[in-house]
Design a protein around this motif. Structure first.
Motif, short mmCIF file in Angstrom:
data_model
loop_
_atom_site.label_atom_id
_atom_site.label_comp_id
_atom_site.label_asym_id
_atom_site.label_seq_id
_atom_site.Cartn_x
_atom_site.Cartn_y
_atom_site.Cartn_z
N SER A 18 9.33 30.11 -33.84
CA SER A 18 9.56 31.31 -33.25
C SER A 18 10.32 30.93 -31.94
O SER A 18 10.07 30.01 -31.24
N PRO A 19 11.16 31.82 -31.55
CA PRO A 19 11.98 31.86 -30.55
C PRO A 19 11.25 31.83 -29.09
O PRO A 19 10.31 32.91 -29.30
N THR A 20 11.54 31.38 -28.18
CA THR A 20 11.15 31.61 -26.77
C THR A 20 12.26 32.45 -26.04
O THR A 20 13.36 32.20 -25.97
N VAL A 21 11.96 33.44 -25.22
CA VAL A 21 12.77 34.65 -24.81
C VAL A 21 12.36 34.76 -23.60
O VAL A 21 11.24 34.78 -22.99
N HIS A 22 13.60 34.72 -22.78
CA HIS A 22 13.56 34.86 -21.18
C HIS A 22 14.52 36.08 -21.11
O HIS A 22 15.76 35.94 -21.28
N SER A 67 11.19 34.12 -38.26
CA SER A 67 9.78 33.72 -38.00
C SER A 67 8.90 34.78 -37.77
O SER A 67 7.50 34.60 -37.64
N SER A 68 9.37 36.10 -37.44
CA SER A 68 8.49 37.20 -37.22
C SER A 68 9.11 38.54 -37.15
O SER A 68 10.33 38.57 -37.52
N LEU A 69 8.43 39.47 -36.96
CA LEU A 69 9.06 41.11 -36.95
C LEU A 69 9.65 40.96 -35.75
O LEU A 69 9.82 40.13 -34.67
#
Length: 117
Positions: free
Chosen positions: A23-27, A105-107
């Motif tokens: 899953s991505p890490t988002v900033h 990896s996710s919605l």
């Protein structure tokens, strides 16, 4: 016995395929400290994801912001990817900005920009 062997092979294959999803890490942040009425740059940096198929959109009050720029997709030594999307904006007190990230990896997930003012 043959059934158990086939099941173990299928389970191992499924686990290997599943483990490749990260899953991505988002900033979400602005280039300069947020000030209402002042031109700034809204930035959404997405990193540490795999596979590379990802969609990043910037929204203002529920509408996609036109004219946003997206960096080229890049990767690290561990084959995790990253990219950045940005757009010029002038925030006001009533505006709500967010970054929407859609990845295998996710919605789809929404990440708000916090003005910190």
């Amino acid at each position: 016995m043959k059934f158990v062997t086939i099941w173990v092979i299928l389970a191992a294959f499924s686990w290997t395929a599943y483990s490749k999803f990260q899953s991505p890490t988002v900033h979400v942040y602005s280039h300069l400290p947020g000030q209402f009425g002042m031109t700034n740059t809204l930035i959404c940096h997405v990193s540490q994801f795999h596979p590379p198929d990802i969609t990043v959109k910037l929204f203002k009050n529920g509408q996609e912001v036109p004219g946003a720029f997206e960096s080229d997709l890049s990767f690290e030594k561990n084959w995790h990817f990253h990219l950045t999307k940005h757009v010029a904006f002038t925030p006001t007190r009533d505006d709500k900005y967010l970054c929407q990230v859609t990845h295998a990896s996710s919605l789809p997930n929404n990440f708000d920009w916090e003005a910190n003012m």
